[in-house]
Design an enzyme around this catalytic site. Structure first.
Site, PDB file in Angstrom:
ATOM      1  N   CYS A   2       0.862  -1.167   0.000  1.00  0.00           N
ATOM      2  CA  CYS A   2       0.000   0.000   0.000  1.00  0.00           C
ATOM      3  C   CYS A   2       0.903   1.222   0.000  1.00  0.00           C
ATOM      4  CB  CYS A   2      -0.869   0.033   1.236  1.00  0.00           C
ATOM      5  SG  CYS A   2      -1.298  -1.568   1.864  1.00  0.00           S
ATOM      6  N   ARG A  27       2.429   0.514  -7.339  1.00  0.00           N
ATOM      7  CA  ARG A  27       2.604  -0.530  -6.332  1.00  0.00           C
ATOM      8  C   ARG A  27       1.392  -1.460  -6.259  1.00  0.00           C
ATOM      9  NH1 ARG A  27       6.783   0.904  -3.012  1.00  0.00           N
ATOM     10  NH2 ARG A  27       6.069  -0.540  -1.450  1.00  0.00           N
ATOM     11  N   TRP A  74      -4.312  -1.887  -0.458  1.00  0.00           N
ATOM     12  CA  TRP A  74      -4.393  -3.198  -1.113  1.00  0.00           C
ATOM     13  C   TRP A  74      -4.929  -4.123  -0.046  1.00  0.00           C
ATOM     14  CZ3 TRP A  74      -2.197  -8.159  -0.947  1.00  0.00           C
ATOM     15  CH2 TRP A  74      -2.182  -8.872  -2.157  1.00  0.00           C
ATOM     16  N   ASN A 100       0.263   0.996   6.671  1.00  0.00           N
ATOM     17  CA  ASN A 100       0.687  -0.159   5.880  1.00  0.00           C
ATOM     18  C   ASN A 100       1.161  -1.232   6.843  1.00  0.00           C
ATOM     19  OD1 ASN A 100       0.282   1.254   3.559  1.00  0.00           O
ATOM     20  ND2 ASN A 100       2.438   1.670   3.152  1.00  0.00           N
ATOM     21  N   GLY A 101       0.916  -2.479   6.509  1.00  0.00           N
ATOM     22  CA  GLY A 101       1.360  -3.566   7.395  1.00  0.00           C
ATOM     23  C   GLY A 101       0.161  -4.276   7.985  1.00  0.00           C
ATOM     24  N   GLU A 481      10.282 -17.612 -15.980  1.00  0.00           N
ATOM     25  CA  GLU A 481      10.133 -16.157 -15.927  1.00  0.00           C
ATOM     26  C   GLU A 481       9.306 -15.645 -17.117  1.00  0.00           C
ATOM     27  OE1 GLU A 481      10.420 -13.956 -13.814  1.00  0.00           O
ATOM     28  OE2 GLU A 481      10.678 -12.061 -14.870  1.00  0.00           O
ATOM     29  N   LYS A 485       5.840 -13.605 -16.655  1.00  0.00           N
ATOM     30  CA  LYS A 485       5.588 -12.271 -17.208  1.00  0.00           C
ATOM     31  C   LYS A 485       4.243 -12.241 -17.920  1.00  0.00           C
ATOM     32  CE  LYS A 485       7.661 -10.399 -15.440  1.00  0.00           C
ATOM     33  NZ  LYS A 485       8.569 -10.558 -14.384  1.00  0.00           N
ATOM     34  N   GLU A 488       1.286 -12.491 -15.432  1.00  0.00           N
ATOM     35  CA  GLU A 488       1.118 -11.293 -14.612  1.00  0.00           C
ATOM     36  C   GLU A 488       0.375 -10.186 -15.352  1.00  0.00           C
ATOM     37  OE1 GLU A 488       4.854 -10.818 -11.581  1.00  0.00           O
ATOM     38  OE2 GLU A 488       5.304 -10.591 -13.687  1.00  0.00           O
ATOM     39  N   HIS A 504       6.026 -35.527 -19.393  1.00  0.00           N
ATOM     40  CA  HIS A 504       5.402 -36.122 -18.203  1.00  0.00           C
ATOM     41  C   HIS A 504       4.144 -35.362 -17.791  1.00  0.00           C
ATOM     42  CE1 HIS A 504       8.817 -38.765 -17.831  1.00  0.00           C
ATOM     43  NE2 HIS A 504       9.606 -37.725 -17.952  1.00  0.00           N
ATOM     44  N   LYS A 603       3.509  -4.311  -6.255  1.00  0.00           N
ATOM     45  CA  LYS A 603       4.932  -4.236  -6.583  1.00  0.00           C
ATOM     46  C   LYS A 603       5.772  -4.795  -5.451  1.00  0.00           C
ATOM     47  CE  LYS A 603       8.497  -3.066  -8.981  1.00  0.00           C
ATOM     48  NZ  LYS A 603       8.797  -4.068 -10.019  1.00  0.00           N
TER      49      LYS A 603
HETATM   50  C1  G6P Z   1       5.840  -9.110  -6.060  1.00  0.00           C
HETATM   51  C2  G6P Z   1       6.131  -8.422  -7.377  1.00  0.00           C
HETATM   52  C3  G6P Z   1       7.110  -9.265  -8.198  1.00  0.00           C
HETATM   53  C4  G6P Z   1       8.367  -9.537  -7.400  1.00  0.00           C
HETATM   54  C5  G6P Z   1       8.050 -10.177  -6.045  1.00  0.00           C
HETATM   55  C6  G6P Z   1       9.283 -10.205  -5.145  1.00  0.00           C
HETATM   56  O1  G6P Z   1       5.119 -10.270  -6.285  1.00  0.00           O
HETATM   57  O2  G6P Z   1       4.936  -8.223  -8.111  1.00  0.00           O
HETATM   58  O3  G6P Z   1       7.441  -8.579  -9.385  1.00  0.00           O
HETATM   59  O4  G6P Z   1       9.208 -10.376  -8.132  1.00  0.00           O
HETATM   60  O5  G6P Z   1       7.056  -9.407  -5.356  1.00  0.00           O
HETATM   61  O6  G6P Z   1       9.652  -8.885  -4.866  1.00  0.00           O
HETATM   62  P1  G6P Z   1      11.076  -8.399  -4.419  1.00  0.00           P
HETATM   63  O7  G6P Z   1      10.947  -6.913  -4.272  1.00  0.00           O
HETATM   64  O8  G6P Z   1      11.375  -9.075  -3.116  1.00  0.00           O
HETATM   65  O9  G6P Z   1      12.042  -8.790  -5.472  1.00  0.00           O
END
Ligand code: G6P
Length: 608
Positions: A2, A27, A74, A100-101, A481, A485, A488, A504, A603
């Site tokens: 947040c 974020r 969030w 936040n938290g 990855e 992507k 996401e 498999h 984020k």
């Molecule tokens: C969230 C983000 C990802 C990121 C992950 C880990 O899920 O959307 O893009 O890879 O957190 O984040 P960090 O800041 O620890 O790399």
């Protein structure tokens, strides 16, 4: 995950607060709100949805306020709704809180406060803070917040204002970042420097367990136990243009295109050709521990976890040390075999991911040396690890991580070189690796020129709802990855798999509608991957291949080939991932997705 913004000074607060929230939109959030102190008292406006809607709701209202706090939420406790959106108010509507938290003991506190007669109107954990501060208030807002926090278990980045203190913002931090920006006759408050960078480059980071009183002229910091702390002012060196789109339609595309520059930044001053090694000053104090390490554990989440997997292939190959990669969320609750002969690398772009932070603390508790690979300077993980290496990728705004991934992977390549030279490889081999590393940024620039070709491929397949990504060796994590992507930002199903493992299970999915993306560069497993391509073709799957420049043979086996320059095998993930980032981007754009703020994603995930 947040965002918090606050302002106290001589300017109109509302436009500054809204602008700050917009800077934090990347974020991820589901509702937004502001609270200000105006001549008629505490005014609070909230919306479910975007900051634009909040701006509209505030439009035309003349508040005459010079102090306020704002928030993007969030949802964690309670659905995204108007009442659950922050700020939250006390019973009298005088005190407003953004947070936040997570307040872990909120149920007990809520019951206690209800017994005292406090009326709750939301399902959030945060609301207890407003009432707890109210119940501790005896004329001093800072003291009321401090006393409330003494009763709280959990994490917080906090901003508090009250109608009775029209010139004060009280902020606090425990496990969730909080920064104070210094101006002339004004101060800013934020959970992320990006929100306030336009106004100042002088900041004070609060530490865990600190609470501060911020007025237009002054910042007073103390610990939660009431010990005064002298605030240390730090300078932000990165430029505002780094958090602006610079003519690109989306931050994600801008960040993909930045990668040749960001990789240069990651490498700057870190290669030593003569000795065929890497110079990583941040690790200097731990060279002995690294040389003698019996095991390496790498822990991370999300995209950072994928870079960790690549690190495993690299470190085992060149440093001959056993490496284990673990999701931080799993590591923290297992009983991991970690001791003082284990080196634990902790990878995090943001440096604030709750699970990664907890895993790091667990590793330290067990005697391991914890080394950070972070992007955000001064972040919690960066500060709490024993030592580390910054990736220097600059602020990453797009929720889908791109440039941080390549820079993390590059740092792992540098660590591999350093450890490899200390443990097994010759200076000649080391120099060969240095030369290859030096070429990578330029090679990434070459690949970026293929953007139009990749967009065309995206146009052919963007209606598909299932994709398979296959690779082997150190390009298996790249397949993961690439699939992540796409998931996401396009909201389509994509799976990454080791190419040979396909038979498999996932092979059952393949038909003429299924695009299958292969990473089939000329490396030690090239011939094996060719067989896997045949297996897909035999089932009429549509084959898109990332191949090595000059590989003509592969054209006969694929519907589409995207060529990347040749490099040493251990560096190939840095090149093969770039077309996959672009492919995901173009497919998402063609599907009309929002790109920089994909639904439900944040984020930086600062809660478990
Ligand atoms: C969230 C983000 C990802 C990121 C992950 C880990 O899920 O959307 O893009 O890879 O957190 O984040 P960090 O800041 O620890 O790399």
């Amino acid at each position: 995950m947040c965002g918090i913004v606050g302002y106290v000074g001589d300017k109109e607060a509302v436009p500054l607060l809204v602008e700050g929230l917009k800077r934090l939109e990347y974020r991820g959030y589901d509702s937004a709100g502001v609270a200000i102190i105006a001549p008629r008292g505490t005014i609070c406006e909230k919306v479910v949805g975007k900051v634009d809607a909040l701006e509209e709701a505030l439009d035309g209202k003349k508040f005459k306020s010079h102090l306020g706090i704002a928030h993007t939420r969030w949802a964690t406790h309670g659905e995204p709704s108007l009442e659950n959106a922050h700020p939250h108010l006390d019973c009298k509507g005088e005190i407003a809180v953004v947070h936040n938290g997570i307040i872990e003991n909120y149920t007990a506190l809520r019951e206690l406060l209800q017994r005292q007669g406090h009326k709750f109107t939301t399902q959030t954990d945060t609301e207890v803070l407003a009432h707890l501060i109210e119940s501790n208030y005896k004329g001093d807002l800072l003291e009321a917040v401090r006393l409330a926090l003494v009763q709280v278990e959990g994490t917080y980045g906090l901003g508090v204002i009250s109608k009775r203190h029209p010139g004060e913002i009280v902020v606090a931090r425990n496990g969730s970042p909080l920064v104070i920006g210094k101006g002339l006759g004004e101060h800013f408050v934020a959970s992320d420097v990006a929100a306030i960078r336009r106004h100042t480059n002088q900041v004070v980071y609060l530490e865990d367990g600190e609470v501060a009183l911020v007025t237009d002229q002054d910042i007073q910091v103390q610990t939660i136990d009431k010990v005064a702390v002298t605030p240390e002012v730090q300078e932000i060196t990165w430029d505002l243009s780094l958090i602006e789109k610079d003519g690109f339609p989306h931050f994600m595309l801008k960040e993909i295109f930045e990668q040749s520059t960001t990789l240069d930044n990651t490498l700057r001053g870190r290669l030593d050709y003569d000795n065929g090694t890497a110079r990583l000053d941040g690790l200097a104090k731990y060279m002995e521990r690294l040389r003698n390490a019996q095991r390496v554990v790498i822990t991370a989440c999300g995209t950072s976890w994928h870079s960790a997997l690549i690190g495993e292939y690299l470190l085992e190959e060149f440093a001959r040390v056993p490496v284990e990669v673990e999701y931080a969320s799993e590591f923290r609750y297992r009983n991991p075999v970690v001791d003082d002969r284990t080196v634990v690398f902790v990878i995090s772009q943001s440096g604030e991911t709750a699970d990664t932070l907890a895993a790091m603390r667990e590793a330290k508790l067990r005697g391991a040396v914890a080394l950070g690979i972070c992007n955000v300077v001064g972040s919690t993980i960066a500060r709490e690890t024993d030592a580390g290496v910054y990736i220097h990728a600059g602020p990453e705004i797009g929720v889908a991580s791109t440039k941080a991934f390549t820079s993390q992977t590059m740092v792992l390549a540098l660590i591999t070189l350093l450890l490899g030279r200390m443990r097994t490889i010759s200076v000649i081999k080391g120099r060969e690796m240095v030369t290859a590393i030096q070429k990578v940024p330029e090679q990434v620039a070459e690949i970026l020129k293929l953007d139009d070709q990749i967009k065309e491929i995206g146009r052919k397949y963007y209606r598909s709802n299932n994709y398979l990504y296959l690779g082997r060796g150190c390009n298996f994590p790249v397949a993961l990855e690439g699939a992540l992507k796409l998931k996401e930002i396009s909201y389509v199903h994509a799976e990454g798999y080791p190419a040979a493992e396909m038979k498999h299970g996932p092979i059952a999915l393949i038909d003429e509608n299924m695009p299958v993306v292969f990473i089939a560069i000329r490396d030690s497993v090239y011939e094996k991957v060719l067989h896997n391509i045949e297996e897909v073709r035999a089932r009429h799957g549509r084959v898109i291949v990332i191949a090595s420049q000059g590989d003509k043979k592969i054209k006969e086996k694929a519907d589409h080939v995207i060529y990347v320059p040749e490099t040493m095998e251990f560096l190939t993930p840095l090149l093969t991932v770039v077309p996959l980032q672009l492919l995901a981007y173009h497919i998402a754009v063609l599907r009309g997705c929002p790109i920089d703020q994909p639904r439900n994603l944040a984020k930086s995930v600062t809660v478990e």
